[in-house]
Scaffold this motif. Structure first.
Motif, mmCIF file in Angstrom:
data_model
loop_
_atom_site.group_PDB
_atom_site.id
_atom_site.type_symbol
_atom_site.label_atom_id
_atom_site.label_comp_id
_atom_site.label_asym_id
_atom_site.label_seq_id
_atom_site.Cartn_x
_atom_site.Cartn_y
_atom_site.Cartn_z
ATOM 1 N N MET A 142 -56.847 -14.239 -36.189
ATOM 2 C CA MET A 142 -55.805 -14.682 -35.243
ATOM 3 C C MET A 142 -55.566 -13.600 -34.178
ATOM 4 N N ARG B 213 -46.258 -25.837 -11.770
ATOM 5 C CA ARG B 213 -47.492 -26.527 -12.172
ATOM 6 C C ARG B 213 -48.416 -26.585 -10.964
ATOM 7 N N LEU C 292 -55.075 -31.252 -10.424
ATOM 8 C CA LEU C 292 -55.729 -29.965 -10.213
ATOM 9 C C LEU C 292 -57.245 -30.104 -10.397
ATOM 10 N N ALA D 54 -52.867 -31.415 -15.722
ATOM 11 C CA ALA D 54 -53.902 -30.751 -14.899
ATOM 12 C C ALA D 54 -54.823 -31.754 -14.222
ATOM 13 N N ARG E 271 -46.854 -18.764 -24.933
ATOM 14 C CA ARG E 271 -46.960 -19.417 -26.242
ATOM 15 C C ARG E 271 -47.775 -20.699 -26.167
ATOM 16 N N ILE F 222 -61.296 -18.292 -28.055
ATOM 17 C CA ILE F 222 -60.561 -18.132 -26.796
ATOM 18 C C ILE F 222 -60.552 -16.646 -26.387
ATOM 19 N N GLY G 287 -61.066 -21.955 -22.593
ATOM 20 C CA GLY G 287 -60.390 -22.837 -23.554
ATOM 21 C C GLY G 287 -60.947 -24.249 -23.566
ATOM 22 N N ASP G 288 -60.120 -25.187 -24.018
ATOM 23 C CA ASP G 288 -60.560 -26.570 -24.274
ATOM 24 C C ASP G 288 -61.268 -27.238 -23.103
ATOM 25 N N GLY H 120 -50.163 -20.508 -18.855
ATOM 26 C CA GLY H 120 -49.702 -19.256 -19.459
ATOM 27 C C GLY H 120 -49.645 -19.325 -20.969
HETATM 28 C C1 FAD Z 1 -50.984 -27.825 -32.477
HETATM 29 C C2 FAD Z 1 -52.074 -26.816 -32.448
HETATM 30 C C3 FAD Z 1 -52.132 -25.826 -33.429
HETATM 31 C C4 FAD Z 1 -53.136 -24.868 -33.396
HETATM 32 N N1 FAD Z 1 -53.175 -23.910 -34.358
HETATM 33 C C5 FAD Z 1 -54.160 -22.984 -34.354
HETATM 34 C C6 FAD Z 1 -54.216 -21.947 -35.343
HETATM 35 O O1 FAD Z 1 -53.370 -21.886 -36.216
HETATM 36 N N2 FAD Z 1 -55.233 -21.051 -35.279
HETATM 37 C C7 FAD Z 1 -56.178 -21.086 -34.278
HETATM 38 O O2 FAD Z 1 -57.080 -20.246 -34.242
HETATM 39 N N3 FAD Z 1 -56.140 -22.045 -33.333
HETATM 40 C C8 FAD Z 1 -55.167 -22.999 -33.352
HETATM 41 N N4 FAD Z 1 -55.127 -23.952 -32.363
HETATM 42 C C9 FAD Z 1 -56.161 -23.902 -31.347
HETATM 43 C C10 FAD Z 1 -55.839 -22.843 -30.237
HETATM 44 O O3 FAD Z 1 -55.257 -21.676 -30.747
HETATM 45 C C11 FAD Z 1 -54.827 -23.373 -29.317
HETATM 46 O O4 FAD Z 1 -55.306 -24.579 -28.809
HETATM 47 C C12 FAD Z 1 -54.501 -22.388 -28.178
HETATM 48 O O5 FAD Z 1 -53.126 -22.388 -28.000
HETATM 49 C C13 FAD Z 1 -55.155 -22.725 -26.875
HETATM 50 O O6 FAD Z 1 -54.650 -21.847 -25.897
HETATM 51 P P1 FAD Z 1 -54.707 -22.196 -24.374
HETATM 52 O O7 FAD Z 1 -54.042 -21.096 -23.650
HETATM 53 O O8 FAD Z 1 -56.117 -22.533 -24.014
HETATM 54 O O9 FAD Z 1 -53.883 -23.555 -24.227
HETATM 55 P P2 FAD Z 1 -52.315 -23.810 -24.398
HETATM 56 O O10 FAD Z 1 -51.750 -22.969 -25.465
HETATM 57 O O11 FAD Z 1 -52.158 -25.274 -24.519
HETATM 58 O O12 FAD Z 1 -51.713 -23.318 -23.015
HETATM 59 C C14 FAD Z 1 -52.028 -23.948 -21.801
HETATM 60 C C15 FAD Z 1 -50.851 -23.807 -20.856
HETATM 61 O O13 FAD Z 1 -51.240 -24.313 -19.578
HETATM 62 C C16 FAD Z 1 -50.120 -24.894 -18.980
HETATM 63 N N5 FAD Z 1 -50.590 -25.814 -17.940
HETATM 64 C C17 FAD Z 1 -51.184 -27.018 -18.098
HETATM 65 N N6 FAD Z 1 -51.449 -27.570 -16.899
HETATM 66 C C18 FAD Z 1 -51.029 -26.678 -15.963
HETATM 67 C C19 FAD Z 1 -51.024 -26.680 -14.538
HETATM 68 N N7 FAD Z 1 -51.490 -27.707 -13.824
HETATM 69 N N8 FAD Z 1 -50.498 -25.599 -13.885
HETATM 70 C C20 FAD Z 1 -50.006 -24.533 -14.572
HETATM 71 N N9 FAD Z 1 -49.993 -24.496 -15.931
HETATM 72 C C21 FAD Z 1 -50.490 -25.556 -16.612
HETATM 73 C C22 FAD Z 1 -49.396 -25.588 -20.120
HETATM 74 O O14 FAD Z 1 -48.021 -25.769 -19.824
HETATM 75 C C23 FAD Z 1 -49.642 -24.634 -21.288
HETATM 76 O O15 FAD Z 1 -48.558 -23.775 -21.530
HETATM 77 C C24 FAD Z 1 -54.127 -24.903 -32.371
HETATM 78 C C25 FAD Z 1 -54.072 -25.914 -31.402
HETATM 79 C C26 FAD Z 1 -53.049 -26.850 -31.431
HETATM 80 C C27 FAD Z 1 -53.007 -27.912 -30.360
#
Ligand code: FAD
Length: 472
Positions: free
Chosen positions: A60, A124, A413, A410, A40, A458, A442-443, A8
């Motif tokens: 952003m 999770r 999973l 993960a 978040r 993203i 994502g990543d 989320g």
């Molecule tokens: C420290 C940091 C700062 C960043 N700052 C910027 C920025 O300023 N500007 C920009 O453009 N990009 C930035 N990035 C890159 C990008 O914006 C972020 O990586 C972004 O938050 C990725 O979003 P996401 O939803 O893919 O992953 P996340 O935000 O990491 O969310 C993934 C979620 O999945 C949940 N999860 C994991 N495993 C499981 C599971 N098995 N079951 C259920 N839930 C699970 C986690 O708890 C987590 O909340 C930043 C990255 C990091 C790491």
């Protein structure tokens, strides 16, 4: 249609927002998020005000194709967060988290009006298995759920423990949230930070903001600091863009690194700039003294030349698409310049660059390159690098996780998806869906480059996934 969104964070927010904007069948959406940072994710939870977003508002926006979405939410608050050198507002990441939460709530309300039932589950997900025509999900609390479609939004990994220091007193394995981890750092302690990228910059700036008095040393193999943001010129590249790369691919069936460089040459020639000069500047990144380089880059924040801005922008816009088209030999060529590429693609914001420079000039901060060992010894850590040895009381890990790393949360999973034939591991890391109803955002997406996906990447992936879900 029953959609399960696993994770989320911002990817899930982008997906909900994009689903709310597309038409088609309705059904249920279940978002699984085990942490307290719903909407978040890892980066945008509550933290110190010194932990800033790293990009100006236009890039952003979590709504793909609407560059003004986040700026409109920010509204008059922008004035309180101006980075004077950048000429744009840069807000604390926790406040950006409010934007994500607000966007998610609006999307859920809009989806509800369209007939969707959306709920969140604080669990999770540990397994996804085939269950007849459907997909079965199991969670860590033994609860079971069913879905027709699954979108994996689990984010990236956490910093690897390269020196085996986990559990040693004085060692912090994951620096976030800095509001908690820096609490335990005595103001006068010698602090060593492993890494010299954006996370390390966050740690230094936050230590300084808390009034840290002790020495701070950035320890890294290369000693390369992130480049410094230049004032955005809001210019859209006319040559080095996704459309031109797609044209080349259609016409010739292939795209090479030389093709991309030819597009960059065209871009620069049109602006009266010299490709060779830019290439020399970029290729010197790993050789030049990082402090001198930082000083030059701070002086160049206003430099009107477009070269570095175009390369930075292309890394996030053209890069993810072009990377998959490049021959392996060209990808290997780029990987040899990984540190330079990451440093240019993800620069630090001017306000942080100035804070670093002040600390470097006062002698409180140093950058040590060629680090090869860190060992605990008599309540301190002994560090060996190019120049010999040093010690530190506190060591904070700010190493970047490897690209396409599977987050620890993960692993089970991912194993289940592979075992069930629902996804296949990409040879270079990450996961590729192997079933039309499984999606990755994502990543974790396999086949991506070594540049961490940023918010626009993203958001674009979320919008594509929403379209695919609606037409499935
Ligand atoms: C420290 C940091 C700062 C960043 N700052 C910027 C920025 O300023 N500007 C920009 O453009 N990009 C930035 N990035 C890159 C990008 O914006 C972020 O990586 C972004 O938050 C990725 O979003 P996401 O939803 O893919 O992953 P996340 O935000 O990491 O969310 C993934 C979620 O999945 C949940 N999860 C994991 N495993 C499981 C599971 N098995 N079951 C259920 N839930 C699970 C986690 O708890 C987590 O909340 C930043 C990255 C990091 C790491």
């Amino acid at each position: 249609m029953d959609i399960a969104i696993v994770g989320g964070g911002s990817a899930a927010v982008g997906l909900l927002d994009a689903l709310a904007a597309t038409e088609g069948d309705t059904g249920t959406i279940t978002v699984f998020e085990p942490s307290s940072r719903l909407w978040r994710g890892r980066p945008y939870g509550p933290d110190l005000d010194s932990v800033l977003v790293n990009s100006p508002p236009a890039i952003m926006s979590i709504r793909h194709g609407d560059f003004g979405h986040y700026a409109a939410w920010l509204g008059e608050r922008a004035a309180d967060h101006m980075d004077e050198l950048l000429g744009r507002p840069l807000i604390p990441r926790a406040l950006y988290g409010d934007y994500l939460a607000h966007t998610a709530e609006k999307a859920i309300a809009a989806l509800g009006e369209q007939g969707w039932r959306v709920r969140t589950v604080a669990a999770r997900v540990t397994e996804v298995v085939r269950s007849g025509e459907r997909l079965g999900l199991r969670a860590h609390d033994a609860s079971e759920h069913e879905a027709t479609h699954v979108a994996l939004c689990v984010g990236g990994g956490t910093p690897p423990d390269l020196y085996g220091l986990a559990g040693k007193p004085g060692f912090t394995a994951d620096p976030y949230p800095l509001a908690d981890t820096l609490e335990h750092v005595p103001a006068g302690a010698d602090v060593a930070i492993i890494g010299s990228g954006l996370t390390a910059v966050d740690v230094v700036v936050s230590l300084a903001a808390r009034g840290h008095q002790g020495r701070i040393t950035l320890l890294s193999r290369s000693g390369v600091l992130p480049h410094v943001w230049q004032r955005p010129d809001d210019r859209r590249p006319r040559h080095l863009n996704a459309e031109r790369v797609a044209e080349l691919h259609r016409a010739r069936g292939t795209v090479t690194l030389d093709d991309l460089m030819a597009l960059l040459r065209e871009e620069l020639a049109e602006a009266g700039e010299d490709f060779e000069e830019l290439a020399v500047e970029l290729l010197s990144t790993e050789a030049e003294d990082p402090v001198q380089r930082l000083g030059r880059q701070i002086a160049a924040i206003d430099d009107p030349r477009i070269g570095r801005r175009v390369v930075q922008q292309a890394a996030h816009t053209v890069g993810p698409f072009a990377w998959r088209l490049l021959p392996e030999a060209d990808r290997a060529r780029l990987r040899r310049h990984l540190r330079t590429a990451v440093s240019v693609a993800s620069p630090m914001v001017p306000v942080n660059a100035s804070a670093l420079m002040r600390l470097l000039e006062s002698g409180q901060l140093a950058v040590a390159a060629g680090i090869h060992a860190i060992e605990p010894e008599s309540g301190r850590f002994r560090v060996r690098d190019h120049d010999g040895e040093r010690t530190a009381k506190i060591v904070i890990n700010a190493v970047n996780p490897s690209p396409q790393a599977t987050p620890r949360t993960a692993r089970h999973l991912v194993r289940s998806l592979v075992t069930e034939g629902l996804a296949t591991p990409h040879p270079a890391g990450g996961l590729l869906p192997a079933h039309p109803r499984v999606h990755v955002i994502g990543d974790l997406t396999g086949g991506g480059s070594f540049i961490t996906p940023s918010i626009p990447g993203i958001a674009a992936q979320a919008a594509r996934t929403a379209r695919a879900l609606r037409t499935a």
